[in-house]
Design a protein around this motif. Structure first.
Motif, PDB file in Angstrom:
ATOM      1  N   ILE A   1       0.615  -0.842  -0.173  1.00 35.52           N
ATOM      2  CA  ILE A   1      -0.221  -0.157  -0.038  1.00 35.52           C
ATOM      3  C   ILE A   1       1.017   1.208  -0.185  1.00 35.52           C
ATOM      4  CG2 ILE A   1      -1.739   1.278   1.352  1.00 35.52           C
ATOM      5  CD1 ILE A   1      -2.193  -1.566   2.881  1.00 35.52           C
ATOM      6  N   ILE A   2       0.425   2.991  -0.547  1.00 36.32           N
ATOM      7  CA  ILE A   2       1.738   3.889  -0.727  1.00 36.32           C
ATOM      8  C   ILE A   2       0.605   4.400  -0.498  1.00 36.32           C
ATOM      9  CG2 ILE A   2       2.431   5.198  -2.869  1.00 36.32           C
ATOM     10  CD1 ILE A   2       2.897   2.666  -4.004  1.00 36.32           C
ATOM     11  N   VAL A   3       0.776   4.997   0.522  1.00 36.15           N
ATOM     12  CA  VAL A   3       0.612   6.403   1.142  1.00 36.15           C
ATOM     13  C   VAL A   3       0.768   7.528   0.619  1.00 36.15           C
ATOM     14  CG1 VAL A   3      -0.717   5.416   2.526  1.00 36.15           C
ATOM     15  CG2 VAL A   3       0.976   6.174   3.121  1.00 36.15           C
ATOM     16  N   THR A   4       0.152   8.733   0.527  1.00 36.66           N
ATOM     17  CA  THR A   4       0.900  10.256   0.186  1.00 36.66           C
ATOM     18  C   THR A   4       1.293  10.714   1.144  1.00 36.66           C
ATOM     19  OG1 THR A   4      -1.601  11.760   0.506  1.00 36.66           O
ATOM     20  CG2 THR A   4      -0.197  10.569  -1.735  1.00 36.66           C
ATOM     21  N   SER A   5       0.939  10.499   2.921  1.00 35.54           N
ATOM     22  CA  SER A   5       1.682  11.164   4.183  1.00 35.54           C
ATOM     23  C   SER A   5       1.727   9.760   5.529  1.00 35.54           C
ATOM     24  CB  SER A   5       0.592  12.262   4.780  1.00 35.54           C
ATOM     25  OG  SER A   5      -0.603  11.642   5.353  1.00 35.54           O
ATOM     26  N   PRO A   6       2.740  10.430   5.381  1.00 39.26           N
ATOM     27  CA  PRO A   6       3.158   9.782   7.228  1.00 39.26           C
ATOM     28  C   PRO A   6       1.502   9.734   8.229  1.00 39.26           C
ATOM     29  CG  PRO A   6       4.515  11.448   6.941  1.00 39.26           C
ATOM     30  CD  PRO A   6       3.717  11.363   5.755  1.00 39.26           C
ATOM     31  N   ALA A   7       1.224  10.639   7.916  1.00 43.96           N
ATOM     32  CA  ALA A   7      -0.863  10.844   9.011  1.00 43.96           C
ATOM     33  C   ALA A   7      -1.549   9.632   8.140  1.00 43.96           C
ATOM     34  CB  ALA A   7      -1.551  12.437   9.100  1.00 43.96           C
ATOM     35  N   THR A   8      -1.422   9.132   6.928  1.00 46.30           N
ATOM     36  CA  THR A   8      -2.144   8.819   6.258  1.00 46.30           C
ATOM     37  C   THR A   8      -1.903   7.110   6.611  1.00 46.30           C
ATOM     38  OG1 THR A   8      -2.562  10.108   4.941  1.00 46.30           O
ATOM     39  CG2 THR A   8      -3.469   8.098   4.378  1.00 46.30           C
ATOM     40  N   LYS A   9      -1.166   6.888   6.495  1.00 50.55           N
ATOM     41  CA  LYS A   9      -0.066   5.470   6.986  1.00 50.55           C
ATOM     42  C   LYS A   9      -0.311   5.671   8.713  1.00 50.55           C
ATOM     43  CE  LYS A   9       4.138   3.171   7.564  1.00 50.55           C
ATOM     44  NZ  LYS A   9       5.572   2.888   7.988  1.00 50.55           N
TER      45      LYS A   9
ATOM     46  N   GLY B   1      -6.535  -1.346  10.179  1.00 50.33           N
ATOM     47  CA  GLY B   1      -6.104  -3.134  10.606  1.00 50.33           C
ATOM     48  C   GLY B   1      -4.894  -3.912   9.391  1.00 50.33           C
ATOM     49  N   VAL B   2      -4.199  -1.928   8.909  1.00 52.68           N
ATOM     50  CA  VAL B   2      -2.901  -2.650   8.243  1.00 52.68           C
ATOM     51  C   VAL B   2      -1.756  -2.660   9.380  1.00 52.68           C
ATOM     52  CG1 VAL B   2      -2.020  -1.938   5.711  1.00 52.68           C
ATOM     53  CG2 VAL B   2      -4.235  -1.347   5.909  1.00 52.68           C
ATOM     54  N   SER B   3      -0.815  -3.446   8.706  1.00 51.03           N
ATOM     55  CA  SER B   3      -0.041  -3.283   9.238  1.00 51.03           C
ATOM     56  C   SER B   3       1.026  -2.382   8.678  1.00 51.03           C
ATOM     57  CB  SER B   3       0.479  -5.238   9.100  1.00 51.03           C
ATOM     58  OG  SER B   3       1.227  -4.803   8.118  1.00 51.03           O
ATOM     59  N   ALA B   4       1.954  -1.234   9.562  1.00 52.80           N
ATOM     60  CA  ALA B   4       2.491  -0.744   8.938  1.00 52.80           C
ATOM     61  C   ALA B   4       3.746  -0.774   8.238  1.00 52.80           C
ATOM     62  CB  ALA B   4       3.468   0.175   9.753  1.00 52.80           C
ATOM     63  N   GLY B   5       4.101  -2.684   8.640  1.00 57.19           N
ATOM     64  CA  GLY B   5       5.746  -3.231   7.524  1.00 57.19           C
ATOM     65  C   GLY B   5       4.701  -3.057   5.634  1.00 57.19           C
ATOM     66  N   ARG B   6       3.707  -2.735   5.678  1.00 62.36           N
ATOM     67  CA  ARG B   6       2.982  -2.758   4.184  1.00 62.36           C
ATOM     68  C   ARG B   6       2.900  -2.086   3.950  1.00 62.36           C
ATOM     69  NH1 ARG B   6      -2.378  -5.085   4.805  1.00 62.36           N
ATOM     70  NH2 ARG B   6      -2.586  -5.712   2.343  1.00 62.36           N
ATOM     71  N   ILE B   7       3.091  -0.665   3.531  1.00 61.24           N
ATOM     72  CA  ILE B   7       2.524   0.715   3.806  1.00 61.24           C
ATOM     73  C   ILE B   7       4.317   1.619   3.731  1.00 61.24           C
ATOM     74  CG2 ILE B   7       1.955   3.300   4.391  1.00 61.24           C
ATOM     75  CD1 ILE B   7      -0.297   0.950   6.309  1.00 61.24           C
ATOM     76  N   ALA B   8       4.306   1.666   2.169  1.00 65.51           N
ATOM     77  CA  ALA B   8       5.180   2.776   2.037  1.00 65.51           C
ATOM     78  C   ALA B   8       4.498   3.933   1.753  1.00 65.51           C
ATOM     79  CB  ALA B   8       6.019   2.667   0.472  1.00 65.51           C
ATOM     80  N   VAL B   9       5.486   5.254   2.265  1.00 69.24           N
ATOM     81  CA  VAL B   9       4.989   6.937   1.914  1.00 69.24           C
ATOM     82  C   VAL B   9       5.867   7.212   0.812  1.00 69.24           C
ATOM     83  CG1 VAL B   9       4.575   9.182   3.404  1.00 69.24           C
ATOM     84  CG2 VAL B   9       4.656   6.911   4.374  1.00 69.24           C
TER      85      VAL B   9
END
Length: 350
Positions: free
Chosen positions: A127-135, A143-151
């Motif tokens: 998952i890609i998000v456009t800000s740390p706040a959205t992460k 319920g998304v694990s932080a390791g699956r998210i790139a900012v």
């Protein structure tokens, strides 16, 4: 991975921050030799018809199996779990901001959108998000694990410093963003009513056809407030006209109730403008405190007080403007953003 297939619903040329982000990714990849192509999806998202869902599933499932599917969240967040599950293992979801956090939704509709996006995100490989706040929001609320998210924060282009309005003219306020409930323009107009004895003009640039009822209500509010000669709803404009508006502005105002990032804030910083914004969503973090006065979203009284201060104090405006101009040098460029997204896609097939 042989290619990134970037699936985007609707008209990619629409003048919104999300579509602007998508366009720039494709542009940067073309310029840097990244194999990627745009796959248009039906335009009814985030409220797709059954026919459009069937067409979307057909389009995505027909793509070669060695291609990564990068799917804009305006569509992916509205997928039934059955479609998301069929695509599992090859999807990177791009979340600008969660669909259920759009202002003006009925409570039950927002709840359904959040539940559907939560289910769909379980099946995304990354998952890609456009800000740390959205992460943080996806971790805590979806319920998304932080390791699956790139900012991958939006980039910003270098621009000349704004010249501002003429000394013999009223101070020029500028707001940029489509006329939709989430942008809070009704709150901004309300906040300006007590300041009619101060010399100012406000220009709002943004599409007026995305939420027709909101546009009509805003026009009626401006007229009933007696501000029709001081507030201009300019509609959507081209890049040259937008650049000219930034150059002539003295103060940039963003009254949004929620932002997944707030690209217009970094565009204002790139011009060295003093900023007044809310703390809605990621907006609280997009601009450094030294470059902006920040107020709680939806608080017209706080906006009035902040506007009164900025309109009255040229020293304060200059202090914010200098901090804004300096902070712009630290912002990411679009090539940085595109690289993060492309690398995230490559890792799915690594």
């Amino acid at each position: 991975m042989s290619e990134i297939v970037f699936a985007i619903p609707g008209e990619i040329d629409l003048p919104t921050g999300g579509y602007g982000y998508d366009r720039r990714l494709l542009q940067e990849w073309r310029g840097n030799g990244v194999a990627a192509r745009h796959l248009p999806l039906p335009g009814s998202f985030p409220n797709p018809t059954p026919k459009d869902l069937d067409e979307t599933g057909r389009l995505l499932l027909s793509q070669p199996s060695d291609h990564v599917l990068l799917i804009d969240g305006l569509a992916y967040g509205a997928f039934p779990e059955s479609i998301a599950a069929d695509l599992a293992g090859r999807v990177v979801a791009l979340v600008h901001h969660p669909l259920g956090f759009e202002t003006g939704l009925e409570t039950e509709h927002a709840r359904r959108l959040i539940a559907r996006e939560t289910a769909a995100l379980r099946h995304a490989s990354a998952i890609i998000v456009t800000s740390p706040a959205t992460k943080r929001l996806l971790v805590s609320g979806f319920g998304v694990s932080a390791g699956r998210i790139a900012v991958a924060e939006p980039g910003v282009d270098r621009a000349p410093r704004a010249a501002g309005g003429r000394p013999d003219e009223p101070l020029q306020l500028l707001a940029v963003g489509s006329l939709v409930p989430r942008k809070g323009y009704d709150i901004l107009v309300e906040s300006l009513r007590p300041l009619q004895d101060v010399a100012w003009r406000l220009t709002i640039i943004g599409s007026a056809d995305r939420a027709p009822a909101t546009t009509l209500a805003l026009k009626a509010q401006i007229a009933s407030s007696g501000l029709q000669d001081r507030i201009t709803l300019a509609g959507a404009v081209g890049e040259a006209e937008l650049a000219q508006a930034y150059d002539k502005a003295d103060i940039f105002v963003m009254p949004s109730l929620f932002e997944g990032y707030g690209m217009v804030l970094t565009e204002a910083m790139a011009r060295g403008l003093p900023i007044l914004c809310t703390t809605g969503g990621a907006a609280a973090e997009t601009v450094p405190d030294a470059a902006a006065i920040k107020v709680a979203p939806g608080d017209a009284g706080a906006l009035t007080r902040a506007l009164s201060e900025l309109l009255a104090e040229s020293t304060g405006r200059k202090r914010l403007a200098d901090a804004s101009w300096a902070a712009a040098e630290t912002l990411p460029r679009w090539q940085d953003t595109a690289t993060i997204v492309a690398e995230t896609c490559r890792k799915v097939f690594a």
